[in-house]
Design a protein around this motif. Sequence first.
Motif, PDB file in Angstrom:
ATOM      1  N   ASP A   1       1.022  -1.013  -0.016  1.00  0.00           N
ATOM      2  CA  ASP A   1       0.353   0.048  -0.114  1.00  0.00           C
ATOM      3  C   ASP A   1       1.054   1.170   0.355  1.00  0.00           C
ATOM      4  OD1 ASP A   1      -2.428  -1.615  -0.166  1.00  0.00           O
ATOM      5  OD2 ASP A   1      -2.646  -1.584   2.053  1.00  0.00           O
ATOM      6  N   LEU A   2       2.007   0.789   0.738  1.00  0.00           N
ATOM      7  CA  LEU A   2       3.285   2.458   0.417  1.00  0.00           C
ATOM      8  C   LEU A   2       3.706   2.572  -1.275  1.00  0.00           C
ATOM      9  CD1 LEU A   2       5.092   1.880   3.602  1.00  0.00           C
ATOM     10  CD2 LEU A   2       3.148   3.262   3.093  1.00  0.00           C
ATOM     11  N   ILE A   3       4.061   1.088  -1.329  1.00  0.00           N
ATOM     12  CA  ILE A   3       5.243   1.009  -2.940  1.00  0.00           C
ATOM     13  C   ILE A   3       4.088   0.821  -4.283  1.00  0.00           C
ATOM     14  CG2 ILE A   3       7.054  -0.010  -4.008  1.00  0.00           C
ATOM     15  CD1 ILE A   3       7.026  -1.315  -1.179  1.00  0.00           C
ATOM     16  N   LEU A   4       3.181   0.866  -4.204  1.00  0.00           N
ATOM     17  CA  LEU A   4       2.627   0.706  -4.940  1.00  0.00           C
ATOM     18  C   LEU A   4       1.956   1.991  -6.024  1.00  0.00           C
ATOM     19  CD1 LEU A   4       0.324  -2.796  -5.126  1.00  0.00           C
ATOM     20  CD2 LEU A   4       2.522  -2.481  -6.467  1.00  0.00           C
ATOM     21  N   PRO A   5       1.824   2.974  -4.757  1.00  0.00           N
ATOM     22  CA  PRO A   5       1.406   4.496  -5.359  1.00  0.00           C
ATOM     23  C   PRO A   5       2.073   5.125  -5.746  1.00  0.00           C
ATOM     24  CG  PRO A   5       0.007   3.800  -3.501  1.00  0.00           C
ATOM     25  CD  PRO A   5       1.213   2.591  -3.544  1.00  0.00           C
ATOM     26  N   LEU A   6       3.218   5.013  -5.329  1.00  0.00           N
ATOM     27  CA  LEU A   6       4.522   5.322  -5.997  1.00  0.00           C
ATOM     28  C   LEU A   6       5.250   5.103  -7.185  1.00  0.00           C
ATOM     29  CD1 LEU A   6       6.510   5.671  -2.787  1.00  0.00           C
ATOM     30  CD2 LEU A   6       4.953   7.690  -3.762  1.00  0.00           C
ATOM     31  N   LEU A   7       4.989   3.743  -7.769  1.00  0.00           N
ATOM     32  CA  LEU A   7       5.668   3.002  -8.440  1.00  0.00           C
ATOM     33  C   LEU A   7       4.595   3.984  -9.989  1.00  0.00           C
ATOM     34  CD1 LEU A   7       6.386  -0.138  -7.286  1.00  0.00           C
ATOM     35  CD2 LEU A   7       7.690   1.384  -7.774  1.00  0.00           C
ATOM     36  N   LYS A   8       3.737   3.858  -9.857  1.00  0.00           N
ATOM     37  CA  LYS A   8       1.943   4.246 -10.500  1.00  0.00           C
ATOM     38  C   LYS A   8       2.610   5.616 -10.768  1.00  0.00           C
ATOM     39  CE  LYS A   8      -2.541   4.553 -11.686  1.00  0.00           C
ATOM     40  NZ  LYS A   8      -3.616   4.325 -10.882  1.00  0.00           N
ATOM     41  N   LYS A   9       2.899   6.374  -9.537  1.00  0.00           N
ATOM     42  CA  LYS A   9       3.260   8.121  -9.733  1.00  0.00           C
ATOM     43  C   LYS A   9       4.409   8.131 -10.699  1.00  0.00           C
ATOM     44  CE  LYS A   9       4.105  12.505  -6.985  1.00  0.00           C
ATOM     45  NZ  LYS A   9       4.514  12.441  -5.914  1.00  0.00           N
ATOM     46  N   TYR A  10       6.024   6.920 -10.425  1.00  0.00           N
ATOM     47  CA  TYR A  10       6.884   7.412 -11.414  1.00  0.00           C
ATOM     48  C   TYR A  10       6.781   6.686 -12.850  1.00  0.00           C
ATOM     49  CZ  TYR A  10       8.383  10.260  -7.332  1.00  0.00           C
ATOM     50  OH  TYR A  10       8.604  11.742  -7.052  1.00  0.00           O
ATOM     51  N   SER A  11       5.880   5.763 -12.868  1.00  0.00           N
ATOM     52  CA  SER A  11       6.289   4.905 -14.123  1.00  0.00           C
ATOM     53  C   SER A  11       6.380   6.054 -15.348  1.00  0.00           C
ATOM     54  CB  SER A  11       4.622   3.902 -13.964  1.00  0.00           C
ATOM     55  OG  SER A  11       3.655   5.760 -14.903  1.00  0.00           O
ATOM     56  N   ILE A  12       6.160   7.085 -15.730  1.00  0.00           N
ATOM     57  CA  ILE A  12       6.768   7.870 -16.450  1.00  0.00           C
ATOM     58  C   ILE A  12       8.423   8.293 -16.683  1.00  0.00           C
ATOM     59  CG2 ILE A  12       5.667  10.127 -15.353  1.00  0.00           C
ATOM     60  CD1 ILE A  12       5.471  10.818 -18.037  1.00  0.00           C
ATOM     61  N   LEU A  13       8.251   8.339 -15.444  1.00  0.00           N
ATOM     62  CA  LEU A  13      10.141   8.504 -15.426  1.00  0.00           C
ATOM     63  C   LEU A  13      10.892   6.605 -15.773  1.00  0.00           C
ATOM     64  CD1 LEU A  13      10.839  10.519 -12.564  1.00  0.00           C
ATOM     65  CD2 LEU A  13      10.337  10.884 -14.812  1.00  0.00           C
ATOM     66  N   PHE A  14      10.493   5.993 -15.325  1.00  0.00           N
ATOM     67  CA  PHE A  14      10.451   4.697 -15.445  1.00  0.00           C
ATOM     68  C   PHE A  14      10.573   4.059 -17.088  1.00  0.00           C
ATOM     69  CE2 PHE A  14       9.963   3.676 -10.816  1.00  0.00           C
ATOM     70  CZ  PHE A  14      11.044   2.872 -10.744  1.00  0.00           C
ATOM     71  N   ILE A  15       9.501   5.084 -17.686  1.00  0.00           N
ATOM     72  CA  ILE A  15       9.488   4.658 -18.905  1.00  0.00           C
ATOM     73  C   ILE A  15      10.183   5.627 -20.264  1.00  0.00           C
ATOM     74  CG2 ILE A  15       7.980   4.914 -20.881  1.00  0.00           C
ATOM     75  CD1 ILE A  15       5.945   3.906 -19.054  1.00  0.00           C
ATOM     76  N   HIS A  16      10.389   6.631 -19.511  1.00  0.00           N
ATOM     77  CA  HIS A  16      11.153   7.729 -20.118  1.00  0.00           C
ATOM     78  C   HIS A  16      12.462   8.030 -20.329  1.00  0.00           C
ATOM     79  CE1 HIS A  16      11.845  11.377 -21.889  1.00  0.00           C
ATOM     80  NE2 HIS A  16      12.841  11.910 -21.157  1.00  0.00           N
TER      81      HIS A  16
END
Length: 290
Positions: free
Chosen positions: A145-160
């Motif tokens: 519950d702590l980590i998944l929202p952050l991964l979703k938030k920063y997914s654009i940076l992982f992709i870019h």
Amino acid sequence: MIGLTLLLFLSVFILFDLPLDVYIIAASIVLFISVIYWIIAFITFKKEMKLADELRENQALLKQLRNEHNDYRDEVESYFLLWVHQMKTPITAVKLLLEHPDDDMISLVRQEVLQIDNYTNLTLSYLKLMNTTTDMTFSQVKLDDLILPLLKKYSILFIHYHTKLHYEPIDDFVLTDARWSSIMVEQLLNNALKYARGGDIWITFDNREHQLDIRDNGVGISDTDLPKIFDRGFSGFNGRLNDKSSGLGLYITSTVGRRLNQPVTVKSNAGQGSTFTIHFKSPQSNLSFL
């Protein structure tokens, strides 16, 4: 003066050939009055000394409060000057990108907006940390519950940045403050993304030691910078190469960790990456909070 008074009395009694008993009575009266005077003077002296000590303590406390107020004001002013400087970069970038909008620019705009959001949240967290009365509420928190929202938030940076994430769902619970722990994880994740562009990031949890690791194979940290990375405003050599480094993310992470009694440690080698570890307490632990 008492001695001279008694000597004067004795001289008078001798000159006038008065009875010695009368002299003894007179001398006793003088001594009795003197003792009473000494007691009153001693009590008064003690009160004056106590008042003087209290005055010195109050003056020292006032000076301390004045210095703390000045330090707080200077700290806030210096941070907001830094914050304004940090905010100007993504805002300027967004303005330039929007001058010639196309589909490719949308992703870049989102990245800059994400940086603005991160800087804003960093500022709010910093101001709250400066207030020592900030409440922290502890409960059992599921790490997913702590980590998944952050991964979703920063997914654009992982992709870019073409950064590969290695993460398996973590169903374990820890005893912590969810909001502040989320800030800690976010800053460590943001730090890993910043210095491991195009590399790999691993997020793992040791449920026996209750340790959350955020590891990357990025540029790493030099031996000279490693002891100072949690200092306020320190960005190190890597930070100086990155104009978006404020030197406050790791400071806030470390400070929150101390407040929650869940310290943050780091292992790193230059050119080989870094591993940041949050040492959580188990849900069954009896905590003595700082």
